[in-house]
Design a protein around this motif. Structure first.
Motif, PDB file in Angstrom:
ATOM      1  N   SER A   1       0.884  -1.323  -0.423  1.00  0.00           N
ATOM      2  CA  SER A   1      -0.166   0.454   0.172  1.00  0.00           C
ATOM      3  C   SER A   1       1.068   0.960  -0.029  1.00  0.00           C
ATOM      4  CB  SER A   1      -0.872   0.242   1.571  1.00  0.00           C
ATOM      5  OG  SER A   1       0.133  -0.186   2.483  1.00  0.00           O
ATOM      6  N   THR A   2       0.568   2.194  -0.108  1.00  0.00           N
ATOM      7  CA  THR A   2       0.752   3.673  -0.465  1.00  0.00           C
ATOM      8  C   THR A   2       1.544   4.086   1.003  1.00  0.00           C
ATOM      9  OG1 THR A   2      -0.153   3.894  -2.461  1.00  0.00           O
ATOM     10  CG2 THR A   2       1.190   6.179  -1.070  1.00  0.00           C
ATOM     11  N   VAL A   3       0.310   4.007   1.608  1.00  0.00           N
ATOM     12  CA  VAL A   3       0.842   4.621   2.998  1.00  0.00           C
ATOM     13  C   VAL A   3       1.248   2.750   4.146  1.00  0.00           C
ATOM     14  CG1 VAL A   3       0.190   5.012   5.777  1.00  0.00           C
ATOM     15  CG2 VAL A   3      -0.064   6.348   3.220  1.00  0.00           C
ATOM     16  N   PRO A   4       2.442   2.233   4.245  1.00  0.00           N
ATOM     17  CA  PRO A   4       2.853   1.096   4.986  1.00  0.00           C
ATOM     18  C   PRO A   4       2.790   1.751   6.866  1.00  0.00           C
ATOM     19  CG  PRO A   4       4.826   1.737   4.240  1.00  0.00           C
ATOM     20  CD  PRO A   4       3.752   3.332   3.224  1.00  0.00           C
ATOM     21  N   GLY A   5       2.637   0.303   7.111  1.00  0.00           N
ATOM     22  CA  GLY A   5       2.547   0.511   8.651  1.00  0.00           C
ATOM     23  C   GLY A   5       1.541   0.873   9.326  1.00  0.00           C
ATOM     24  N   PRO A   6       1.514   0.387  10.312  1.00  0.00           N
ATOM     25  CA  PRO A   6       0.425   0.707  10.939  1.00  0.00           C
ATOM     26  C   PRO A   6      -0.901   1.599  10.923  1.00  0.00           C
ATOM     27  CG  PRO A   6       2.476   0.509  13.037  1.00  0.00           C
ATOM     28  CD  PRO A   6       3.254   0.646  11.298  1.00  0.00           C
ATOM     29  N   ILE A   7      -0.334   3.313  10.250  1.00  0.00           N
ATOM     30  CA  ILE A   7      -1.384   4.225   9.796  1.00  0.00           C
ATOM     31  C   ILE A   7      -1.922   3.782   8.856  1.00  0.00           C
ATOM     32  CG2 ILE A   7       0.520   6.056   9.131  1.00  0.00           C
ATOM     33  CD1 ILE A   7      -2.701   6.735  10.631  1.00  0.00           C
ATOM     34  N   GLY A   8      -1.182   3.577   8.093  1.00  0.00           N
ATOM     35  CA  GLY A   8      -1.573   2.592   6.782  1.00  0.00           C
ATOM     36  C   GLY A   8      -2.352   0.872   6.869  1.00  0.00           C
ATOM     37  N   SER A   9      -2.461   0.512   7.854  1.00  0.00           N
ATOM     38  CA  SER A   9      -3.096  -1.051   7.974  1.00  0.00           C
ATOM     39  C   SER A   9      -4.594   0.031   8.232  1.00  0.00           C
ATOM     40  CB  SER A   9      -2.393  -1.827   9.157  1.00  0.00           C
ATOM     41  OG  SER A   9      -1.571  -1.791   8.752  1.00  0.00           O
ATOM     42  N   ILE A  10      -5.071   0.779   8.687  1.00  0.00           N
ATOM     43  CA  ILE A  10      -5.568   1.508   9.105  1.00  0.00           C
ATOM     44  C   ILE A  10      -6.962   2.591   8.395  1.00  0.00           C
ATOM     45  CG2 ILE A  10      -6.223   1.099  11.823  1.00  0.00           C
ATOM     46  CD1 ILE A  10      -5.543   3.799  11.984  1.00  0.00           C
ATOM     47  N   LEU A  11      -6.253   3.024   7.296  1.00  0.00           N
ATOM     48  CA  LEU A  11      -6.548   4.222   5.936  1.00  0.00           C
ATOM     49  C   LEU A  11      -6.503   2.795   5.226  1.00  0.00           C
ATOM     50  CD1 LEU A  11      -3.589   6.661   6.220  1.00  0.00           C
ATOM     51  CD2 LEU A  11      -5.697   6.595   7.307  1.00  0.00           C
ATOM     52  N   SER A  12      -5.824   2.344   4.744  1.00  0.00           N
ATOM     53  CA  SER A  12      -6.111   1.261   3.556  1.00  0.00           C
ATOM     54  C   SER A  12      -7.849   0.908   3.713  1.00  0.00           C
ATOM     55  CB  SER A  12      -4.774   0.303   3.086  1.00  0.00           C
ATOM     56  OG  SER A  12      -3.690   1.023   2.805  1.00  0.00           O
ATOM     57  N   PRO A  13      -7.737  -0.544   4.913  1.00  0.00           N
ATOM     58  CA  PRO A  13      -8.763  -0.974   4.674  1.00  0.00           C
ATOM     59  C   PRO A  13     -10.087  -0.039   4.281  1.00  0.00           C
ATOM     60  CG  PRO A  13      -8.065  -1.394   6.129  1.00  0.00           C
ATOM     61  CD  PRO A  13      -6.844  -0.388   5.737  1.00  0.00           C
ATOM     62  N   GLY A  14     -10.117   0.820   4.291  1.00  0.00           N
ATOM     63  CA  GLY A  14     -11.272   1.719   4.006  1.00  0.00           C
ATOM     64  C   GLY A  14     -10.930   2.061   2.143  1.00  0.00           C
ATOM     65  N   ILE A  15     -10.081   1.765   1.745  1.00  0.00           N
ATOM     66  CA  ILE A  15      -9.624   2.342   0.099  1.00  0.00           C
ATOM     67  C   ILE A  15     -10.159   1.241  -0.666  1.00  0.00           C
ATOM     68  CG2 ILE A  15      -8.385   2.864  -1.465  1.00  0.00           C
ATOM     69  CD1 ILE A  15      -6.666   4.390   0.538  1.00  0.00           C
ATOM     70  N   ASP A  16      -9.988   0.011   0.458  1.00  0.00           N
ATOM     71  CA  ASP A  16     -10.598  -1.423  -0.656  1.00  0.00           C
ATOM     72  C   ASP A  16     -10.182  -2.351   0.547  1.00  0.00           C
ATOM     73  OD1 ASP A  16     -10.477  -3.824  -2.060  1.00  0.00           O
ATOM     74  OD2 ASP A  16      -9.296  -3.002  -3.903  1.00  0.00           O
ATOM     75  N   LEU A  17     -11.124  -3.305   0.859  1.00  0.00           N
ATOM     76  CA  LEU A  17     -11.216  -3.793   2.438  1.00  0.00           C
ATOM     77  C   LEU A  17     -10.639  -4.939   1.606  1.00  0.00           C
ATOM     78  CD1 LEU A  17     -11.591  -3.733   5.044  1.00  0.00           C
ATOM     79  CD2 LEU A  17     -14.825  -5.319   4.786  1.00  0.00           C
ATOM     80  N   LYS A  18     -11.066  -5.496   0.079  1.00  0.00           N
ATOM     81  CA  LYS A  18     -10.407  -7.203   0.091  1.00  0.00           C
ATOM     82  C   LYS A  18      -9.315  -6.898   0.206  1.00  0.00           C
ATOM     83  CE  LYS A  18     -12.023 -10.591  -3.138  1.00  0.00           C
ATOM     84  NZ  LYS A  18     -12.455 -11.289  -1.921  1.00  0.00           N
ATOM     85  N   LYS A  19      -8.649  -5.905  -0.986  1.00  0.00           N
ATOM     86  CA  LYS A  19      -7.102  -6.172  -1.229  1.00  0.00           C
ATOM     87  C   LYS A  19      -6.680  -5.790   0.164  1.00  0.00           C
ATOM     88  CE  LYS A  19      -3.623  -3.728  -3.443  1.00  0.00           C
ATOM     89  NZ  LYS A  19      -3.286  -2.711  -4.974  1.00  0.00           N
ATOM     90  N   TYR A  20      -6.829  -5.220   0.697  1.00  0.00           N
ATOM     91  CA  TYR A  20      -5.929  -5.235   2.081  1.00  0.00           C
ATOM     92  C   TYR A  20      -6.283  -5.482   2.895  1.00  0.00           C
ATOM     93  CZ  TYR A  20      -4.058  -1.321  -1.190  1.00  0.00           C
ATOM     94  OH  TYR A  20      -3.725  -0.554  -2.156  1.00  0.00           O
ATOM     95  N   SER A  21      -6.886  -6.277   3.368  1.00  0.00           N
ATOM     96  CA  SER A  21      -7.666  -7.198   4.795  1.00  0.00           C
ATOM     97  C   SER A  21      -7.291  -7.773   5.350  1.00  0.00           C
ATOM     98  CB  SER A  21      -9.202  -8.264   3.930  1.00  0.00           C
ATOM     99  OG  SER A  21      -8.397  -9.445   3.297  1.00  0.00           O
ATOM    100  N   THR A  22      -5.435  -7.917   5.146  1.00  0.00           N
ATOM    101  CA  THR A  22      -4.476  -8.773   5.937  1.00  0.00           C
ATOM    102  C   THR A  22      -4.024  -7.255   6.420  1.00  0.00           C
ATOM    103  OG1 THR A  22      -2.965  -8.638   4.497  1.00  0.00           O
ATOM    104  CG2 THR A  22      -4.445 -10.027   3.753  1.00  0.00           C
TER     105      THR A  22
END
Length: 457
Positions: free
Chosen positions: A327-348
């Motif tokens: 994801s563009t923004v990795p790490g902890p903050i990316g892990s709460i931002l990215s699922p909001g963009i694409d839940l399926k892609k970033y579900s892990t």
């Protein structure tokens, strides 16, 4: 999309054991720098409280503040454009370049343009986009994405950079002296600055009260680009607003200390209006931010000022590398931002955490990151994005834990079975936990059994 996506990507990173430890140690050193710098400010926690409260105000008044910012920016002679998503943002940039006959572009570090895929979009249109931040230029040569939002090339060693520079700007083969490589990059980029017709920057803070904005860098590349080029295009996520110029001092004191331990970035550049004969544009980008704002449990993630402190402290990020997040923004903050963009892609990603809370402890604007990670885990599981095998295991565990008699029976059977089961079965491919860990010695009895025997003592 399988639940093990992040874990499998992390496996690739940790195959190089020496590099994994080096990456871990380097980022922990940055975290320690942050701690030393923060401890030197007696009012540090007051600054964090103030910044968090200011961002709360922004998120609850963002509609009013955006209109105020637009009106003041236009009054300053800045052209303001709005983009609902990445595609519209990229189209705006392209239209500006085309209308002004721009041939050569320089760009300073911008996580938003990475998020929107601007470089690839413009390259497909025939433009050569030159990233002028040193770390960004390194990974651009290597055809990689940033692995960290502040330290984009942190995954590369000086030997790697020496090889990249040898291949792309002709430095001496095998050269790895940082001063030599930096000077070579400076000479290479200076030509690009002089040739540029347009400069693209991100925005660290937009000030509603004045319509101005601030760009923070350590290399001065944003200043060099914008001062030499006739066109300045600033790309800003709508959450980057602060209400007043008086609020800026709080955030500037927090940003660099949280990011690298510096007291302040080397350059905090203020832009209000275009110079005579030049043009300035600012593009205000939503791209899912309004939707995140509408999620009560997750809206605080929009407070983020992109300091990277949560990445530097996270034991998972430090040991798995930025690319394992995909994801563009990795790490902890990316892990709460990215699922909001694409839940399926970033579900892990919300599962790529120990929930230790260190990310929340270091966040300069007090985002409750670990709590949001836990909330996303619940949401993902409830909405069927979790791995089927894991869901079944959790159901069985929940049923067993809810039946004390069954729990006691299963515990006793497991203790007996483990005494006689060969390691080849205990540590089979089914036992992911056992890949890098040994089970402790099997106790003779459970704590409950021990307590019942010894309670009178």
């Amino acid at each position: 999309m399988k639940i093990h996506q992040h874990a499998k990507a992390a496996e690739e990173f940790i195959k190089d054991d020496a590099r994994t430890h080096w990456h871990d140690d380097t980022l922990w050193h940055v975290r320690q720098n942050r701690d030393k710098s923060a401890q030197g400010i007696p009012e540090w926690e007051t600054l964090r409280d103030t910044a968090s409260a200011t961002k709360d105000y922004v998120l609850s008044h963002i509609d009013e503040l955006l209109v105020q910012f637009e009106e003041n920016a236009k009054a300053n002679g800045v052209e303001v454009l709005w983009a609902k998503d990445a595609e519209e943002h990229n189209q705006h940039v392209y239209n500006i370049l085309k209308e002004n006959g721009v041939k050569n572009i320089v760009k300073s570090k911008s996580i938003l343009t990475e998020e929107c895929g601007l470089n690839h979009y413009l390259e497909d249109k025939g433009y050569d986009v030159v990233d002028t931040d040193l770390g960004e230029r390194i990974i651009q040569f290597a055809k990689q994405a940033p692995s960290h939002i502040v330290l984009p090339a942190i995954h590369l060693k000086k030997q790697d950079i020496g090889e990249i520079f040898h291949d792309h700007i002709g430095t001496n083969k095998g050269a790895e002296d940082p001063q030599y490589l930096t000077e070579a990059a400076r000479q290479h980029l200076r030509k690009k600055f002089v040739q540029a017709n347009a400069a693209i920057t991100g925005v660290n803070f937009g000030i509603a009260e004045t319509g101005g904005f601030v760009v923070c860098t350590n290399e001065g590349n944003a200043d060099m680009g914008t001062h030499l080029a006739d066109i300045h295009i600033a790309c800003m996520g709508i959450e980057k607003l602060i209400p007043r110029a008086a609020d800026l001092g709080v955030f500037l004191r927090l940003l660099a200390r949280s990011a690298t331990g510096q007291s302040i970035t080397n350059y905090s550049s203020h832009f209000h209006k275009p110079a005579p004969g030049k043009k300035m544009y600012i593009i205000l980008v939503d791209n899912g931010r309004t939707k995140q704002l509408g999620r009560e449990d997750f809206k605080n993630s929009l407070k983020c000022i992109r300091c990277g402190a949560c990445m530097n402290t996270c034991p998972i990020y430090r040991r798995s590398g930025g690319y394992s997040y995909n994801s563009t923004v990795p790490g902890p903050i990316g892990s709460i931002l990215s699922p909001g963009i694409d839940l399926k892609k970033y579900s892990t990603l919300p599962f790529a955490s120990t929930l230790c809370g260190s990310c929340s402890d270091v966040c300069p604007v007090k985002i409750n990151i670990h709590e949001q990670l836990y909330k996303w885990r619940q949401f993902i599981t409830e909405n069927g994005e979790a791995d089927g095998g894991k869901k079944l295991a959790m159901k069985l565990a929940g049923y067993t834990f809810g039946k004390p008699v069954l729990y006691d029976l299963m515990g006793g059977l497991a203790r007996k079975a483990l005494k006689f089961t060969p390691d080849s079965l205990v540590y089979s491919s089914l036992n992911v936990w056992g890949k890098h860990r040994d089970l402790p010695d099997v106790p003779k009895e459970s704590f409950k059994e021990w307590y019942q025997k010894n309670r009178k003592k």
